[in-house]
Design an enzyme around this catalytic site. Structure first.
Site, PDB file in Angstrom:
ATOM      1  N   PRO A 169       0.827  -1.264   0.005  1.00 14.97           N
ATOM      2  CA  PRO A 169       0.064  -0.105   0.003  1.00 14.97           C
ATOM      3  C   PRO A 169       0.988   1.292  -0.086  1.00 14.97           C
ATOM      4  CG  PRO A 169      -0.704  -1.597   1.637  1.00 14.97           C
ATOM      5  CD  PRO A 169       0.667  -1.966   1.141  1.00 14.97           C
ATOM      6  N   GLU A 214       0.674  -8.236   7.816  1.00 17.53           N
ATOM      7  CA  GLU A 214       1.153  -7.085   7.668  1.00 17.53           C
ATOM      8  C   GLU A 214       2.285  -6.421   6.750  1.00 17.53           C
ATOM      9  OE1 GLU A 214      -1.921  -6.416   9.929  1.00 17.53           O
ATOM     10  OE2 GLU A 214      -0.519  -4.709   9.640  1.00 17.53           O
ATOM     11  N   ASP A 248      -7.755   4.146 -25.809  1.00 21.54           N
ATOM     12  CA  ASP A 248      -8.154   4.064 -24.431  1.00 21.54           C
ATOM     13  C   ASP A 248      -7.720   5.301 -23.553  1.00 21.54           C
ATOM     14  OD1 ASP A 248      -9.094   1.590 -24.588  1.00 21.54           O
ATOM     15  OD2 ASP A 248      -7.354   0.645 -23.938  1.00 21.54           O
ATOM     16  N   ARG A 259      -1.882  -6.283 -21.846  1.00 22.66           N
ATOM     17  CA  ARG A 259      -2.520  -5.727 -23.140  1.00 22.66           C
ATOM     18  C   ARG A 259      -1.768  -4.940 -24.065  1.00 22.66           C
ATOM     19  NH1 ARG A 259      -5.331  -1.215 -22.510  1.00 22.66           N
ATOM     20  NH2 ARG A 259      -7.518  -2.206 -23.544  1.00 22.66           N
TER      21      ARG A 259
HETATM   22  N1  JF8 Z   1       0.062  -3.048  -3.967  1.00 19.34           N
HETATM   23  C1  JF8 Z   1      -0.902  -2.858  -3.108  1.00 19.34           C
HETATM   24  C2  JF8 Z   1      -1.720  -2.585  -2.289  1.00 19.34           C
HETATM   25  C3  JF8 Z   1      -2.169  -3.434  -1.036  1.00 19.34           C
HETATM   26  C4  JF8 Z   1      -1.712  -4.393  -0.402  1.00 19.34           C
HETATM   27  C5  JF8 Z   1      -0.416  -4.910  -0.830  1.00 19.34           C
HETATM   28  C6  JF8 Z   1       0.080  -6.120  -0.179  1.00 19.34           C
HETATM   29  C7  JF8 Z   1      -0.322  -6.572   1.120  1.00 19.34           C
HETATM   30  C8  JF8 Z   1       0.082  -7.298   1.931  1.00 19.34           C
HETATM   31  C9  JF8 Z   1      -0.700  -7.100   3.182  1.00 19.34           C
HETATM   32  N2  JF8 Z   1      -1.598  -6.197   2.685  1.00 19.34           N
HETATM   33  C10 JF8 Z   1      -1.348  -5.870   1.574  1.00 19.34           C
HETATM   34  C11 JF8 Z   1      -2.074  -4.861   1.036  1.00 19.34           C
HETATM   35  N3  JF8 Z   1      -3.280  -2.637  -0.650  1.00 19.34           N
HETATM   36  N4  JF8 Z   1      -3.798  -1.722  -1.090  1.00 19.34           N
HETATM   37  C12 JF8 Z   1      -2.955  -1.576  -2.385  1.00 19.34           C
HETATM   38  N5  JF8 Z   1      -2.867  -0.649  -3.417  1.00 19.34           N
END
Ligand code: JF8
Length: 239
Positions: free
Chosen positions: A90, A117, A170, A155
């Site tokens: 994230p 996590e 697009d 794509r």
């Molecule tokens: N890329 C991306 C992500 C994630 C994500 C990625 C990996 C893990 C591992 C545990 N929780 C996660 C959330 N959440 N939102 C995004 N845009």
């Protein structure tokens, strides 16, 4: 193009790999997808744990550095093809069409999908991946994000889409800063909703003008931020 997906849930990709565009690209040998189970690199081969509590306390579990680094290094060594290393998180740099176009020029992507996590920080310190996020919302793991990236990239590979022109039109393609215009097909009228006359009049100049205006109006209404970026690009083309 080769994709290596490192994950705790390889089965999550079965449905995705077996359907549609990706399945056709695999059958046409335009794309090669390999899945790797992180648990195959767990120190304890019976219970195969790869997570542990965070030092310093806090909620949830982290994926340990040892199985992860052993796994990604083993995956990397499976092919001499140079690979772009990506860790989904994230807190990563925001994925967008420009990034998809860049990734589509690579021979190989290794996508590292976390859970719980996330990973021990030393995974990033040692393996040095690009940390990528698909948006400002929270998922339960990196697998869905990996599918988004794979789809946006494949794509763009020549031969994957039947009509490469649809790529060019697009929204967001090749620096396009305007949203796509409204599209219609048969019937010409449905429940009182009719197709705009300009689209059936055969005047291609008028159609192109109408579509450009519709794109501008739609972008103004939904994504005025893109218009600002577009104006800046025009004022400062070398910025
Ligand atoms: N890329 C991306 C992500 C994630 C994500 C990625 C990996 C893990 C591992 C545990 N929780 C996660 C959330 N959440 N939102 C995004 N845009």
């Amino acid at each position: 193009m080769r994709f290596d997906i490192v994950t705790l849930f390889p089965a999550l990709f079965e449905g995705y790999l077996g359907e549609g565009l990706l399945n056709k690209a695999i059958k046409n040998e335009l794309v090669d997808i390999h899945r790797h189970d992180l648990r195959d690199f767990a120190p304890d081969s019976v219970h195969r744990p790869v997570d542990d509590k965070p030092f310093g306390g806090g909620p949830g579990m982290l994926i340990q550095v040892e199985p992860t680094v052993k796994c990604v290094e083993a995956v990397q060594a499976m092919s001499p093809m140079p690979a772009r290393k990506i860790l989904l998180t994230p807190g990563g740099k925001r994925f967008d069409q420009r990034m998809a176009e860049e990734f589509a020029t690579d021979q190989r992507l290794i996508l590292l999908c976390g859970r719980y996590e996330g990973f021990d920080q030393r995974v990033t310190d040692i393996w040095q991946p690009e940390e990528i996020s698909i948006g400002d919302f929270v998922l339960n793991g990196g697998e869905v994000a990996a599918m988004v990236i794979i789809e946006a990239v494949i794509r763009l590979i020549p031969g994957v889409l039947g009509d490469q022109q649809s790529n060019i039109d697009d929204s967001f393609s090749q620096g396009n800063r305007l949203l796509e215009f409204p599209q219609y097909t048969r019937p010409r009228e449905f429940r009182g909703h009719t197709v705009p006359d300009v689209l059936t009049g055969g005047d291609h100049g008028a159609i192109a003008k109408w579509r450009a205006e519709q794109s501008r109006l739609r972008t103004q209404a939904r994504r005025s931020d893109l218009l600002v970026e577009s104006e800046n690009d025009i004022k400062n083309p070398n910025a």
